[in-house]
Design a protein around this motif. Structure first.
Motif, PDB file in Angstrom:
ATOM      1  N   ASN A   3       0.912  -1.322   0.184  1.00  0.00           N
ATOM      2  CA  ASN A   3      -0.034  -0.221   0.025  1.00  0.00           C
ATOM      3  C   ASN A   3       0.914   1.243  -0.216  1.00  0.00           C
ATOM      4  OD1 ASN A   3      -2.536  -0.893  -0.227  1.00  0.00           O
ATOM      5  ND2 ASN A   3      -2.801  -1.383   2.003  1.00  0.00           N
ATOM      6  N   TRP A   4       2.088   1.154   0.561  1.00  0.00           N
ATOM      7  CA  TRP A   4       2.717   2.335   0.728  1.00  0.00           C
ATOM      8  C   TRP A   4       3.557   2.831  -0.601  1.00  0.00           C
ATOM      9  CZ3 TRP A   4       2.385   6.264   3.814  1.00  0.00           C
ATOM     10  CH2 TRP A   4       1.698   5.928   5.006  1.00  0.00           C
ATOM     11  N   SER A   9       3.653   6.063  -5.229  1.00  0.00           N
ATOM     12  CA  SER A   9       3.576   6.181  -6.865  1.00  0.00           C
ATOM     13  C   SER A   9       2.217   7.095  -7.155  1.00  0.00           C
ATOM     14  CB  SER A   9       3.190   4.857  -7.395  1.00  0.00           C
ATOM     15  OG  SER A   9       2.201   4.159  -6.926  1.00  0.00           O
ATOM     16  N   ALA A  10       1.345   7.222  -6.208  1.00  0.00           N
ATOM     17  CA  ALA A  10       0.196   8.111  -6.303  1.00  0.00           C
ATOM     18  C   ALA A  10       0.656   9.499  -6.333  1.00  0.00           C
ATOM     19  CB  ALA A  10      -0.894   7.684  -5.338  1.00  0.00           C
ATOM     20  N   GLY A  11       1.832   9.861  -6.166  1.00  0.00           N
ATOM     21  CA  GLY A  11       2.131  11.252  -6.008  1.00  0.00           C
ATOM     22  C   GLY A  11       1.950  12.092  -4.980  1.00  0.00           C
ATOM     23  N   VAL A  12       1.475  11.148  -3.760  1.00  0.00           N
ATOM     24  CA  VAL A  12       1.213  12.030  -2.551  1.00  0.00           C
ATOM     25  C   VAL A  12       2.284  12.526  -1.863  1.00  0.00           C
ATOM     26  CG1 VAL A  12       0.157  11.622  -0.427  1.00  0.00           C
ATOM     27  CG2 VAL A  12      -0.831  10.166  -2.068  1.00  0.00           C
ATOM     28  N   ILE A  96      -6.070   5.393  -0.075  1.00  0.00           N
ATOM     29  CA  ILE A  96      -5.611   4.860  -1.402  1.00  0.00           C
ATOM     30  C   ILE A  96      -6.712   3.970  -1.512  1.00  0.00           C
ATOM     31  CG2 ILE A  96      -3.794   3.564  -2.564  1.00  0.00           C
ATOM     32  CD1 ILE A  96      -3.090   6.560  -1.959  1.00  0.00           C
ATOM     33  N   ASP A  97      -7.192   3.939  -2.822  1.00  0.00           N
ATOM     34  CA  ASP A  97      -8.474   2.771  -3.218  1.00  0.00           C
ATOM     35  C   ASP A  97      -9.300   2.629  -2.197  1.00  0.00           C
ATOM     36  OD1 ASP A  97      -5.617   0.714  -4.796  1.00  0.00           O
ATOM     37  OD2 ASP A  97      -6.759   2.502  -5.590  1.00  0.00           O
ATOM     38  N   GLY A  98      -9.600   3.700  -1.552  1.00  0.00           N
ATOM     39  CA  GLY A  98     -10.712   3.745  -0.463  1.00  0.00           C
ATOM     40  C   GLY A  98     -10.428   3.285   0.778  1.00  0.00           C
ATOM     41  N   GLU A  99      -8.958   3.065   1.048  1.00  0.00           N
ATOM     42  CA  GLU A  99      -8.392   2.577   2.224  1.00  0.00           C
ATOM     43  C   GLU A  99      -7.572   3.585   3.009  1.00  0.00           C
ATOM     44  OE1 GLU A  99      -6.297  -0.826   1.983  1.00  0.00           O
ATOM     45  OE2 GLU A  99      -6.061  -1.196   4.286  1.00  0.00           O
ATOM     46  N   ILE A 100      -7.837   3.837   4.251  1.00  0.00           N
ATOM     47  CA  ILE A 100      -7.068   4.690   4.881  1.00  0.00           C
ATOM     48  C   ILE A 100      -5.803   4.101   5.573  1.00  0.00           C
ATOM     49  CG2 ILE A 100      -6.798   5.925   7.140  1.00  0.00           C
ATOM     50  CD1 ILE A 100      -9.680   6.484   7.129  1.00  0.00           C
TER      51      ILE A 100
END
Length: 446
Positions: A3-4, A9-12, A96-100
């Motif tokens: 997830n990390w 990769s999500a640019g966060v 991310i993807d609906g998950e905290i």
């Protein structure tokens, strides 16, 4: 970890860096710090390498990052009381993807004078905070004030972080001087009621004939209710100290408030709805009082589901060095004598003392000897006579096996250091390496 990788990769990461102010921190789903910047570490006076991997509440006082993740909603420009002042902080869950999978926090205003000018809403918030703090400034504690490495203190701190977000009543039992109020205020400070009032009531200091109207309020002749402590704590926390001193006649009335969340002022049948979290303390065992018919059984079972047993100082003597250092730092500044330290022999004498007055007695002793010390060193000769004459004793009944072994090891090391100055010879006698000896000396502050 997967997830990390998505998180990165999500640019966060770039979003954090672009929107972050000078102080910011990132935690994972367990509220453990995975990143904190140097500016924040410098302010907190912590080493970044040591902060990484710790629960955020153990590093940043009054942190609510874990609560933000539980609620799943961001807090923007939320007041955050830290190191003696209020600041404004953003706390945002990372999804991310609906998950905290974590949360990001930043301090956006570090000076009350700056954000006081922002808007009427902020000014109103600050006025409320200042009113609250002025009422309790002299004695308000937070989670970071709970010092100690003993197993008992570690378990209590874990329990506090678990129970603080709930509304359940909490019973705190412990001898006089163990700091029960500090633990109560820490629970309040970690709850979602932290920005509301923390109201105190000591059943042993108010005349019995005045207790009812002081707790529940009073209906006056002109049909105006004089608010009692329960109503004054509306939306916040009521800390009832020495609940064991509450008369039996009032215990039933308090039980009804706990059950129904309604209070009936003295002199009327009218009931008023209240939203209050109750924390209660006792310096004796309520279970024993119930057996002796001195405390209502039904009230006891209502408040005892969550009970914190605060150990006396003599049963967590391994916490003494940290407590001494904390209080010395505080009181030396107050006395205008910075840099005061305690020598090894004086520390040993303090560790051998039984501390019948617990942490409160320790505070009083340290406040006095800071003024008596010559130069920057506290030596044995400035300790109170009854502590200097204390004969070294060891009680095998005090504490867990781990705590008992800790005490034995410390006493053995102390005896060898008193008899021999050559560390290599001491290490050889004990059958350990010199580096191990130095590690143990440092662990025991010898």
């Amino acid at each position: 970890m997967e997830n990390w990788l998505k998180f990165l990769s999500a640019g966060v990461t770039s979003q954090i860096l672009e929107t972050a102010f000078q102080w910011f921190v990132v935690v994972d789903r367990d509220a453990k710090i995975i990143y904190i910047n140097d500016e924040y570490c410098n302010f907190l006076e912590v080493c970044r390498e040591e902060a990484i991997g710790k629960h955020v509440a153990d590093v940043i006082e009054n942190s609510e990052m874990h609560l933000v993740m539980e609620r799943g909603t961001a807090e923007i420009a939320a007041p955050h009381y830290i190191k003696g002042t209020y600041m404004l902080a953003n706390r945002v869950p990372i999804v991310i993807d609906g998950e905290i999978i974590g949360a990001f926090g930043s301090v956006i205003f570090r000076d009350m004078n700056d954000w006081k000018k922002l808007s009427s809403h902020v000014r109103k918030t600050m006025d409320q905070i200042e009113t609250n703090m002025n009422q309790y400034r002299e004695s308000f504690y937070n989670f970071a004030d709970i010092k100690g490495i003993s197993q008992s203190i570690r378990k209590i701190k874990e329990s506090i972080t678990t129970i603080a977000p709930t509304k359940l009543p909490v019973l705190i039992e412990g001898e006089m001087g163990t700091g029960k109020e500090m633990f109560a205020q820490s629970i309040h400070g970690l709850s979602n009621r932290a920005d509301k009032y923390f109201v105190k009531l000591n059943c042993s200091t108010i005349p019995k004939e005045l207790l009812e109207e002081e707790i529940f309020g009073k209906w006056s002749r002109n049909q105006v209710v004089k608010k009692g402590r329960i109503q004054r704590a509306e939306g916040g926390t009521l800390f009832i100290q020495e609940i064991n001193e509450l008369p039996i006649t009032l215990q039933a009335k308090l039980l009804k408030v706990l059950q129904d969340q309604k209070v009936q002022p003295f002199g009327t049948d009218e009931e008023i709805s209240v939203d209050v979290r109750f924390i209660l303390s006792s310096n004796v065992s309520l279970a024993e009082m119930v057996k002796n018919k001195l405390f209502r059984e039904d009230l006891f079972y209502k408040i005892q589901s969550i009970t914190l047993q605060i150990p006396p100082l003599r049963e967590r003597i391994e916490d003494l060095p940290e407590l001494i250092q904390t209080f010395l730092s505080k009181y030396s500044v107050e006395a205008g004598r910075r840099g005061i330290k305690i020598d090894r022999k004086a520390l040993w004498n303090l560790q051998q003392y039984n501390w019948p007055g617990n942490v409160r007695e320790l505070q009083n002793v340290l406040q006095a000897i800071i003024h008596l010390a010559e130069g920057h060193q506290i030596t044995v000769d400035v300790l109170p006579l009854h502590i200097r004459r204390q004969k070294p004793t060891f009680s095998k009944s005090n504490g867990t096996l781990e705590e008992i072994l800790f005490q034995v090891e410390r006493q053995i090391l102390h005896d060898h250091l008193e008899q021999e100055k050559d560390k290599m010879k001491i290490a050889q006698k004990l059958g350990i390496s010199r580096s191990t000896l130095y590690e143990k000396i440092k662990k025991h502050n010898l």
